[in-house]
Motif scaffolding. Structure first.
Motif, PDB file in Angstrom:
ATOM      1  N   ARG A 249      43.428  -7.687 -31.795  1.00 15.91           N
ATOM      2  CA  ARG A 249      43.712  -6.242 -31.774  1.00 15.91           C
ATOM      3  C   ARG A 249      43.207  -5.585 -30.497  1.00 15.91           C
ATOM      4  O   ARG A 249      43.776  -4.626 -30.008  1.00 15.91           O
ATOM      5  N   LYS A 250      42.067  -6.083 -29.982  1.00 11.70           N
ATOM      6  CA  LYS A 250      41.460  -5.408 -28.830  1.00 11.70           C
ATOM      7  C   LYS A 250      41.508  -6.265 -27.563  1.00 11.70           C
ATOM      8  O   LYS A 250      40.828  -5.970 -26.593  1.00 11.70           O
ATOM      9  N   GLU A 251      42.265  -7.342 -27.589  1.00 11.80           N
ATOM     10  CA  GLU A 251      42.303  -8.238 -26.435  1.00 11.80           C
ATOM     11  C   GLU A 251      43.469  -7.879 -25.510  1.00 11.80           C
ATOM     12  O   GLU A 251      44.571  -7.612 -25.978  1.00 11.80           O
ATOM     13  N   GLN A 252      43.182  -7.885 -24.206  1.00 14.13           N
ATOM     14  CA  GLN A 252      44.216  -7.529 -23.219  1.00 14.13           C
ATOM     15  C   GLN A 252      45.300  -8.600 -23.118  1.00 14.13           C
ATOM     16  O   GLN A 252      46.461  -8.298 -22.889  1.00 14.13           O
ATOM     17  N   TYR A 253      44.909  -9.843 -23.268  1.00 12.86           N
ATOM     18  CA  TYR A 253      45.854 -10.910 -22.931  1.00 12.86           C
ATOM     19  C   TYR A 253      46.196 -11.796 -24.123  1.00 12.86           C
ATOM     20  O   TYR A 253      45.622 -11.688 -25.187  1.00 12.86           O
ATOM     21  N   PHE A 254      47.151 -12.675 -23.857  1.00 13.59           N
ATOM     22  CA  PHE A 254      47.622 -13.570 -24.912  1.00 13.59           C
ATOM     23  C   PHE A 254      46.802 -14.852 -24.899  1.00 13.59           C
ATOM     24  O   PHE A 254      46.840 -15.601 -23.937  1.00 13.59           O
ATOM     25  N   MET A 255      46.090 -15.070 -25.971  1.00 13.60           N
ATOM     26  CA  MET A 255      45.217 -16.234 -26.038  1.00 13.60           C
ATOM     27  C   MET A 255      46.002 -17.476 -26.460  1.00 13.60           C
ATOM     28  O   MET A 255      45.949 -18.511 -25.807  1.00 13.60           O
ATOM     29  N   ARG A 256      46.768 -17.331 -27.527  1.00 11.45           N
ATOM     30  CA  ARG A 256      47.509 -18.488 -28.042  1.00 11.45           C
ATOM     31  C   ARG A 256      48.552 -18.965 -27.031  1.00 11.45           C
ATOM     32  O   ARG A 256      48.810 -20.156 -26.901  1.00 11.45           O
ATOM     33  N   GLU A 257      49.144 -18.034 -26.295  1.00 15.78           N
ATOM     34  CA  GLU A 257      50.229 -18.379 -25.366  1.00 15.78           C
ATOM     35  C   GLU A 257      49.722 -18.712 -23.963  1.00 15.78           C
ATOM     36  O   GLU A 257      50.513 -19.050 -23.090  1.00 15.78           O
ATOM     37  N   SER A 258      48.394 -18.589 -23.735  1.00 13.26           N
ATOM     38  CA  SER A 258      47.885 -18.745 -22.363  1.00 13.26           C
ATOM     39  C   SER A 258      48.243 -20.104 -21.767  1.00 13.26           C
ATOM     40  O   SER A 258      48.589 -20.202 -20.589  1.00 13.26           O
ATOM     41  N   SER A 259      48.193 -21.159 -22.582  1.00 12.29           N
ATOM     42  CA  SER A 259      48.483 -22.495 -22.035  1.00 12.29           C
ATOM     43  C   SER A 259      49.945 -22.578 -21.590  1.00 12.29           C
ATOM     44  O   SER A 259      50.249 -23.151 -20.541  1.00 12.29           O
ATOM     45  N   ALA A 260      50.851 -21.976 -22.380  1.00 17.28           N
ATOM     46  CA  ALA A 260      52.283 -22.005 -22.015  1.00 17.28           C
ATOM     47  C   ALA A 260      52.518 -21.179 -20.748  1.00 17.28           C
ATOM     48  O   ALA A 260      53.333 -21.559 -19.897  1.00 17.28           O
ATOM     49  N   ILE A 261      51.798 -20.069 -20.612  1.00 17.64           N
ATOM     50  CA  ILE A 261      51.966 -19.219 -19.417  1.00 17.64           C
ATOM     51  C   ILE A 261      51.464 -19.961 -18.167  1.00 17.64           C
ATOM     52  O   ILE A 261      52.114 -19.963 -17.118  1.00 17.64           O
ATOM     53  N   VAL A 262      50.305 -20.619 -18.303  1.00 17.48           N
ATOM     54  CA  VAL A 262      49.762 -21.389 -17.170  1.00 17.48           C
ATOM     55  C   VAL A 262      50.756 -22.484 -16.766  1.00 17.48           C
ATOM     56  O   VAL A 262      51.082 -22.657 -15.588  1.00 17.48           O
ATOM     57  N   LYS A 263      51.241 -23.195 -17.762  1.00 14.97           N
ATOM     58  CA  LYS A 263      52.199 -24.289 -17.511  1.00 14.97           C
ATOM     59  C   LYS A 263      53.426 -23.765 -16.761  1.00 14.97           C
ATOM     60  O   LYS A 263      53.837 -24.330 -15.750  1.00 14.97           O
ATOM     61  N   ALA A 264      54.009 -22.685 -17.270  1.00 11.40           N
ATOM     62  CA  ALA A 264      55.233 -22.136 -16.660  1.00 11.40           C
ATOM     63  C   ALA A 264      54.954 -21.660 -15.232  1.00 11.40           C
ATOM     64  O   ALA A 264      55.779 -21.858 -14.326  1.00 11.40           O
ATOM     65  N   THR A 265      53.790 -21.048 -15.018  1.00  7.03           N
ATOM     66  CA  THR A 265      53.463 -20.556 -13.664  1.00  7.03           C
ATOM     67  C   THR A 265      53.254 -21.725 -12.705  1.00  7.03           C
ATOM     68  O   THR A 265      53.769 -21.720 -11.584  1.00  7.03           O
TER      69      THR A 265
ATOM     70  N   THR B  89      48.279  -1.290 -26.723  1.00 10.49           N
ATOM     71  CA  THR B  89      47.763  -1.248 -28.102  1.00 10.49           C
ATOM     72  C   THR B  89      46.282  -1.621 -28.128  1.00 10.49           C
ATOM     73  O   THR B  89      45.492  -1.019 -28.860  1.00 10.49           O
ATOM     74  N   ALA B  90      45.896  -2.613 -27.314  1.00 12.27           N
ATOM     75  CA  ALA B  90      44.484  -3.026 -27.277  1.00 12.27           C
ATOM     76  C   ALA B  90      43.595  -1.872 -26.790  1.00 12.27           C
ATOM     77  O   ALA B  90      42.518  -1.629 -27.342  1.00 12.27           O
ATOM     78  N   ILE B  91      44.077  -1.125 -25.782  1.00 11.17           N
ATOM     79  CA  ILE B  91      43.299   0.023 -25.276  1.00 11.17           C
ATOM     80  C   ILE B  91      43.167   1.077 -26.378  1.00 11.17           C
ATOM     81  O   ILE B  91      42.088   1.606 -26.638  1.00 11.17           O
ATOM     82  N   GLN B  92      44.292   1.348 -27.035  1.00 11.51           N
ATOM     83  CA  GLN B  92      44.269   2.367 -28.104  1.00 11.51           C
ATOM     84  C   GLN B  92      43.323   1.954 -29.231  1.00 11.51           C
ATOM     85  O   GLN B  92      42.542   2.766 -29.731  1.00 11.51           O
ATOM     86  N   ASN B  93      43.371   0.668 -29.599  1.00 14.91           N
ATOM     87  CA  ASN B  93      42.484   0.198 -30.675  1.00 14.91           C
ATOM     88  C   ASN B  93      41.012   0.295 -30.271  1.00 14.91           C
ATOM     89  O   ASN B  93      40.156   0.606 -31.088  1.00 14.91           O
ATOM     90  N   ARG B  94      40.740   0.044 -28.997  1.00 16.88           N
ATOM     91  CA  ARG B  94      39.348   0.161 -28.528  1.00 16.88           C
ATOM     92  C   ARG B  94      38.871   1.609 -28.618  1.00 16.88           C
ATOM     93  O   ARG B  94      37.750   1.882 -29.026  1.00 16.88           O
TER      94      ARG B  94
END
Ligand SMILES: [Fe+2]
Ligand SMILES: [Fe+2]
Length: 443
Positions: free
Chosen positions: A31-47, A309-314
Motif C-alpha cells: 500500500r505504501k511502497e513506491q515500486y513493484f516488488m513482485r515484478e522487479s525481477s521481470a523489469i530488471v530482466k527486460a531492461t 496511491t502509495a503517497i496518498q496512503n502514507r
C-alpha cells in the motif's frame, strides 16, 4: 577514450519472487511502497535485455540498492541477470548500498511476513567481484569504495557512502583522504575521472536539503572537495528521482550531480550518457514493458498510479493513531483531507483556486504533485493554477513559515522555505532533469 558512452541504471531493488510475494501481508505492505516488488525481477530482466541489444554502448554503471532488502536469494537472482548482461559484452560497475545488506530481509507468504536469509556486508565484495572490485586499481577495504579504469585514460571513482562503517550518505574525512590519493594518482596519469555514489550529492530538489536522508551528509563539503580536485560529474541514485543539479565551489569549480530514478517503480527510468570531451549528453528512457498487466491503463499510468496511491496512503496513515484530543483532531483531519476538493480547501483558507482544478480532490493533487516531483522537470511555475495555489497557501501560512525558517537554518546557510518549495515544483535551472546537454566551461 573519448567519446565515452555508458548506461546508468540504479535502485533495481531486485526481489527473488520465489521467496514469496503475495497474500494479505504483502498487499498491506505494498500500500505504501513506491515500486513493484513482485515484478522487479521481470523489469530488471527486460531492461538488461534492452541494454544487451545496444551494441554501441559497452559499459553499465549501477550505483546501489541492487536488491530489495539484502535477501541473499535476491542477490543471487540479480547476479544471474548481471552475468547474462556481462556475457552480452558489457563491462558492469556496481556499488552496493544500505538495501543490499542493512535492512530486514523478508518475504510474504500467505498472511505472514517471514524472515529470510539476509546478506552480511562482509561478503558483498566477493559476491560482486566481477562487477567492479576485481577490475579495480584500488579498493578502500572498509567502505568498498574503489577506482577502476572504465576506458583508456578514463577512471570511475565508485564512492560507497552507505556501508557498514559509513552508513547513510557518509563521506568522512578518512574516506576523503583516500579519495584524494586516488584523484592525485589519476591526475598524474593523465586520466579523466567520473564519480558514482549511491546518495545524491546535491539535493535533487531544493527542499530535499532539509531532509536528512536525501543527500550526502555535509554535501557542500564533498561537492567542493570533488569539484576542486577535478571531478566534474557524479552519477547517483537512492532518492528514486530524476534530477540534474550543479554546484560551484568557493574556488569557482563546477560539478554536476546526475541522479537517476529507481528502475522498478515510477518514474521507472534509466539513462544513457555520452561524453565527447566538451559536453555530456544525458538521455532518459522508460523501463520497457515487462509483461505486467496494467488493466485499462498504459504501463506508464499503471506505474504512476501505484506511486500516487502509495503517497496518498502514507499521508492518510500519518493521520492514524494518537490519544485523546490528538486522536480526535487527526481523525477529523483525515476525514477532511480524504474528501475535500481543492475548491473546498481554498474556501477554508480564503484563497482563490483556478476553475480548472477546483474539482480535483486534495489528496489526489498531493499524490500527483509527489509523482511529478520524482519525474523531474517540474512544470508548476507560479503562473500555473497548481503553482498559484501552492504559493497562496504558503503566503497564507507565512506567519508559521517565518517562525520555522530560523530553526531550519544550519551551518550559517539561511533557509527561505517559500523559495525552496516553489523551486522544488518548478524547474528553472536552465537545463532538463531528463534529457540534457551539459557543456563544460571552456576555461
Ligand atoms: Fe533505493
Ligand atoms: Fe538507498
Amino acid at each position: 577514450m573519448i567519446p565515452l558512452s555508458f548506461y546508468l541504471v540504479t535502485d533495481t531493488h531486485y526481489f527473488e519472487p520465489s521467496l514469496g510475494a503475495s497474500g494479505k501481508a504483502f498487499d498491506n505492505y505494498m500500500r505504501k511502497e513506491q515500486y513493484f516488488m513482485r515484478e522487479s525481477s521481470a523489469i530488471v530482466k527486460a531492461t538488461f535485455e534492452k541494454l544487451a541489444a545496444d551494441k554501441t554502448v559497452d559499459t553499465v554503471l549501477i550505483p546501489g540498492d541492487l536488491s530489495k532488502n539484502g535477501e541473499i536469494e535476491s542477490h543471487k537472482g540479480f547476479l544471474k541477470e548481471l552475468k547474462k548482461l556481462k556475457e552480452s559484452g558489457k563491462k558492469i560497475f556496481v556499488i552496493t548500498a544500505g538495501h543490499d545488506y542493512g535492512e530486514k530481509s523478508r518475504a510474504f507468504v500467505g498472511d505472514e511476513q517471514i524472515e529470510v536469509e539476509g546478506t552480511p556486508f562482509e561478503i558483498l565484495r566477493e559476491l560482486y567481484a566481477d562487477y567492479g572490485y576485481s577490475q579495480a586499481l584500488a579498493v578502500d577495504d572498509s567502505t568498498l569504495t574503489y577506482v577502476a579504469e572504465i576506458a583508456p585514460k578514463v577512471r570511475l571513482l565508485a564512492i560507497n557512502c552507505d556501508s557498514k562503517g559509513n552508513p547513510k550518505g557518509t563521506v568522512d574525512e578518512r574516506l576523503e583522504a583516500w579519495i584524494k590519493i586516488q584523484l592525485d594518482e589519476a591526475k598524474k596519469d593523465g586520466c579523466k575521472v567520473f564519480a558514482m555514489c549511491h546518495y545524491p550529492m546535491i539535493p535533487s530538489v531544493p527542499v530535499f536539503d532539509l531532509v536528512g536522508d536525501a543527500k550526502l551528509k555535509d554535501w557542500r563539503r564533498t561537492a567542493s572537495f570533488l569539484a576542486d580536485n577535478g571531478v566534474e560529474f557524479i552519477f547517483t541514485g537512492h532518492m528514486h528521482i530524476q534530477s540534474i543539479n550543479e554546484y560551484v565551489s568557493e574556488n569557482g569549480n563546477k560539478i554536476y550531480d546526475i541522479c537517476t530514478a529507481c528502475l522498478v517503480g515510477s518514474p521507472a527510468k534509466y539513462r544513457k550518457v555520452v561524453f565527447d570531451g566538451e559536453k555530456l549528453t544525458v538521455e532518459s528512457f522508460d523501463t520497457p514493458d515487462c509483461g505486467c498487466d496494467p488493466g485499462n491503463l498504459t504501463v506508464r499510468e499503471y506505474f504512476d498510479n501505484k506511486f500516487s496511491t502509495a503517497i496518498q496512503n502514507r499521508i492518510l496513515d500519518a493521520l492514524n493513531g494518537g490519544k485523546g484530543a490528538v486522536k480526535v483532531l487527526k481523525r477529523a483531519g483525515k476525514k477532511i483531507i480524504s474528501g475535500i476538493t481543492l475548491g473546498g480547501f481554498g474556501r477554508l483558507l480564503w484563497i482563490g483556486v483556478d476553475k480548472s482544478i477546483r474539482k480535483v480532490k486534495f489528496i489526489d493533487f498531493a499524490g500527483n504533485i509527489g509523482v511529478a516531483i520524482f519525474k523531474g522537470d517540474m512544470p508548476y511555475s507560479v503562473e500555473t493554477p497548481e503553482g498559484k495555489v501552492i504559493a497562496k497557501v504558503l503566503k497564507r501560512f507565512r506567519f508559521i513559515v517565518k517562525k520555522v525558517e530560523p530553526k531550519l537554518s544550519k551551518n550559517g546557510v539561511e533557509v527561505n522555505l517559500t523559495e525552496m518549495l516553489l523551486n522544488s515544483i518548478y524547474n528553472n535551472k536552465g537545463f532538463s532533469d531528463n534529457n540534457a546537454v551539459i557543456e563544460l566551461d571552456k576555461n
